[in-house]
Motif scaffolding. Structure first.
Motif, PDB file in Angstrom:
ATOM      1  N   PRO A  45       0.824  -1.215   0.000  1.00 29.89           N
ATOM      2  CA  PRO A  45       0.000   0.000   0.000  1.00 29.89           C
ATOM      3  C   PRO A  45       0.855   1.260   0.000  1.00 29.89           C
ATOM      4  N   PHE A  46       0.285   2.336  -0.543  1.00 30.38           N
ATOM      5  CA  PHE A  46       0.986   3.621  -0.573  1.00 30.38           C
ATOM      6  C   PHE A  46       1.256   4.111   0.847  1.00 30.38           C
ATOM      7  N   ILE A  47       0.244   4.016   1.705  1.00 33.00           N
ATOM      8  CA  ILE A  47       0.376   4.370   3.117  1.00 33.00           C
ATOM      9  C   ILE A  47      -0.205   3.217   3.929  1.00 33.00           C
ATOM     10  N   GLU A  48       0.571   2.671   4.835  1.00 32.99           N
ATOM     11  CA  GLU A  48       0.109   1.561   5.670  1.00 32.99           C
ATOM     12  C   GLU A  48      -0.528   2.135   6.936  1.00 32.99           C
ATOM     13  N   LEU A  49      -1.821   1.928   7.078  1.00 32.69           N
ATOM     14  CA  LEU A  49      -2.545   2.410   8.250  1.00 32.69           C
ATOM     15  C   LEU A  49      -2.998   1.219   9.080  1.00 32.69           C
ATOM     16  N   PRO A  50      -2.611   1.156  10.343  1.00 38.60           N
ATOM     17  CA  PRO A  50      -2.953  -0.005  11.161  1.00 38.60           C
ATOM     18  C   PRO A  50      -4.391   0.052  11.690  1.00 38.60           C
ATOM     19  N   GLY A  51      -5.012  -1.108  11.777  1.00 39.95           N
ATOM     20  CA  GLY A  51      -6.316  -1.236  12.441  1.00 39.95           C
ATOM     21  C   GLY A  51      -7.397  -0.347  11.870  1.00 39.95           C
ATOM     22  N   ASP A  52      -8.079   0.355  12.764  1.00 46.06           N
ATOM     23  CA  ASP A  52      -9.199   1.206  12.372  1.00 46.06           C
ATOM     24  C   ASP A  52      -8.761   2.581  11.879  1.00 46.06           C
ATOM     25  N   ALA A  53      -7.467   2.823  11.798  1.00 43.34           N
ATOM     26  CA  ALA A  53      -6.998   4.108  11.293  1.00 43.34           C
ATOM     27  C   ALA A  53      -7.392   4.297   9.835  1.00 43.34           C
ATOM     28  N   GLN A  54      -7.445   3.197   9.080  1.00 39.19           N
ATOM     29  CA  GLN A  54      -7.845   3.288   7.680  1.00 39.19           C
ATOM     30  C   GLN A  54      -9.309   3.716   7.574  1.00 39.19           C
ATOM     31  N   VAL A  55     -10.164   3.167   8.413  1.00 34.77           N
ATOM     32  CA  VAL A  55     -11.576   3.546   8.410  1.00 34.77           C
ATOM     33  C   VAL A  55     -11.719   5.021   8.777  1.00 34.77           C
ATOM     34  N   GLY A  56     -10.984   5.474   9.777  1.00 33.74           N
ATOM     35  CA  GLY A  56     -11.027   6.878  10.174  1.00 33.74           C
ATOM     36  C   GLY A  56     -10.521   7.796   9.081  1.00 33.74           C
ATOM     37  N   ALA A  57      -9.454   7.390   8.401  1.00 36.32           N
ATOM     38  CA  ALA A  57      -8.904   8.212   7.322  1.00 36.32           C
ATOM     39  C   ALA A  57      -9.895   8.332   6.170  1.00 36.32           C
ATOM     40  N   PHE A  58     -10.559   7.225   5.815  1.00 33.69           N
ATOM     41  CA  PHE A  58     -11.556   7.284   4.755  1.00 33.69           C
ATOM     42  C   PHE A  58     -12.748   8.137   5.180  1.00 33.69           C
ATOM     43  N   SER A  59     -13.131   8.091   6.446  1.00 34.70           N
ATOM     44  CA  SER A  59     -14.257   8.904   6.923  1.00 34.70           C
ATOM     45  C   SER A  59     -13.931  10.389   6.827  1.00 34.70           C
ATOM     46  N   VAL A  60     -12.735  10.761   7.226  1.00 36.97           N
ATOM     47  CA  VAL A  60     -12.324  12.166   7.156  1.00 36.97           C
ATOM     48  C   VAL A  60     -12.228  12.611   5.697  1.00 36.97           C
ATOM     49  N   ALA A  61     -11.644  11.764   4.839  1.00 32.42           N
ATOM     50  CA  ALA A  61     -11.526  12.113   3.425  1.00 32.42           C
ATOM     51  C   ALA A  61     -12.908  12.254   2.781  1.00 32.42           C
ATOM     52  N   ASN A  62     -13.840  11.364   3.122  1.00 26.41           N
ATOM     53  CA  ASN A  62     -15.184  11.453   2.567  1.00 26.41           C
ATOM     54  C   ASN A  62     -15.927  12.678   3.074  1.00 26.41           C
TER      55      ASN A  62
END
Length: 86
Positions: A45-62
């Motif tokens: 992956p371009f940026i490796e986000l552990p655990g629920d950090a990926q869900v949080g990042a997508f929520s903020v981006a959306n």
């Protein structure tokens, strides 16, 4: 009514998957391994986000994407010309 139909479809699919011991793992790993075999390069992956950090990042981006689309709604979806007003 449509919302309840979609919700019922989700519950029926979940019950079917449970009855047949299926998992809802998704296809990310399968697609990544197929792409790695085709390109002969290990995918990562371009940026490796552990655990629920990926869900949080997508929520903020959306959230910000929704703000941008909402701000530019008329420019994006308004028809050209001057339609007759009722």
């Amino acid at each position: 009514m449509i919302m309840f139909l979609l919700l019922a479809a989700i519950f029926v699919a979940a019950k079917y998957m449970d009855m047949h011991n299926m998992t809802g793992g998704g296809t990310d790993d399968v697609v990544n391994s197929m792409a790695s075999m085709a390109a002969h390069v290990k995918s990562h992956p371009f940026i490796e986000l552990p655990g629920d950090a990926q869900v949080g990042a997508f929520s903020v981006a959306n959230f910000f994407a929704g703000m941008i689309v909402g701000h530019n709604w008329k420019r994006l979806f308004e028809t050209s010309g001057n339609p007759e007003k009722p």
